[in-house]
Scaffold this active site. Structure first.
Site, short mmCIF file in Angstrom:
data_model
loop_
_atom_site.label_atom_id
_atom_site.label_comp_id
_atom_site.label_asym_id
_atom_site.label_seq_id
_atom_site.Cartn_x
_atom_site.Cartn_y
_atom_site.Cartn_z
N CYS A 53 9.49 -18.11 -3.24
CA CYS A 53 9.41 -18.08 -1.78
C CYS A 53 10.32 -19.14 -1.16
CB CYS A 53 7.99 -18.35 -1.31
SG CYS A 53 6.80 -17.06 -1.66
N GLU A 55 9.66 -21.41 1.08
CA GLU A 55 9.07 -22.75 1.20
C GLU A 55 9.20 -23.52 -0.11
OE1 GLU A 55 7.82 -19.81 1.90
OE2 GLU A 55 6.35 -19.85 3.52
N CYS A 88 2.61 -18.36 2.01
CA CYS A 88 1.64 -17.75 1.08
C CYS A 88 0.80 -18.85 0.45
CB CYS A 88 2.36 -16.91 0.02
SG CYS A 88 3.01 -17.88 -1.34
N1 THU Z 1 7.78 -14.85 1.00
C1 THU Z 1 8.23 -16.11 1.28
O1 THU Z 1 9.40 -16.41 1.03
N2 THU Z 1 7.36 -16.99 1.82
C2 THU Z 1 6.05 -16.73 2.11
O2 THU Z 1 5.29 -17.62 2.39
C3 THU Z 1 5.61 -15.33 2.09
C4 THU Z 1 6.39 -14.42 1.21
C5 THU Z 1 8.72 -13.87 0.44
C6 THU Z 1 8.45 -13.49 -1.00
C7 THU Z 1 9.12 -12.12 -1.08
O3 THU Z 1 10.50 -12.31 -1.36
C8 THU Z 1 9.00 -11.57 0.33
O4 THU Z 1 8.68 -12.67 1.17
C9 THU Z 1 7.95 -10.49 0.49
O5 THU Z 1 6.73 -10.93 0.00
#
Ligand code: THU
Length: 132
Positions: A53, A55, A88
């Site tokens: 992700c 973050e 997340c």
């Molecule tokens: N994702 C993030 O980069 N940060 C979050 O906190 C939520 C989810 C990304 C992971 C994946 O590449 C996409 O969003 C869909 O879940």
């Protein structure tokens, strides 16, 4: 950098997200206490579980650059979403590892509104290393 600039940076960096599978860009901008700014984007993988992700990309980059617990001032998270895009749960836990519960987390949405929360509000009763 103020919160509007931090959020704008997170929105701008979204263009670098590697998202061939979800097509869901996320950008994160970390502000360090020394004024340094570090960006992160989500980096996906054909083996979906290997995705990182935005973050965590930002936090891990800061750690790789030598920053430590207590060096983090704020983080902004942006997605091209109608609602505010919150980190997340895995990212919340990673933030809790390095950042103060009082650290501001700025969320934003397509309308460019900003919602300010503390890490504690995002992750109450966090599991930490206090007893270890
Ligand atoms: N994702 C993030 O980069 N940060 C979050 O906190 C939520 C989810 C990304 C992971 C994946 O590449 C996409 O969003 C869909 O879940």
């Amino acid at each position: 950098m103020n919160k509007e600039q931090l959020v704008e940076s997170a929105r701008f960096i979204m263009k670098n997200a590697y998202i061939p599978y979800s097509k869901f860009p996320v950008g994160a901008t970390l502000l360090l206490k020394d004024g340094t700014v570090i960006n992160g984007v989500n980096v996906e993988n054909v083996s979906f579980g290997a995705t990182n992700c935005a973050e965590r990309t930002a936090i891990f980059t800061a750690i790789a650059q030598g920053y430590k617990k207590g060096d983090f001032e704020a983080i902004a998270v942006a997605g091209d979403t109608e609602d505010f895009l919150p980190p997340c749960s895995i990212c919340r836990q990673v933030l809790a590892e390095f950042c103060s519960p009082e650290m501001p987390v700025y969320l934003t949405n397509r309308k460019k509104e900003i919602k300010e929360l503390t890490l504690r509000e995002l992750l109450p009763y966090a599991f930490t290393d206090l007893e270890m």
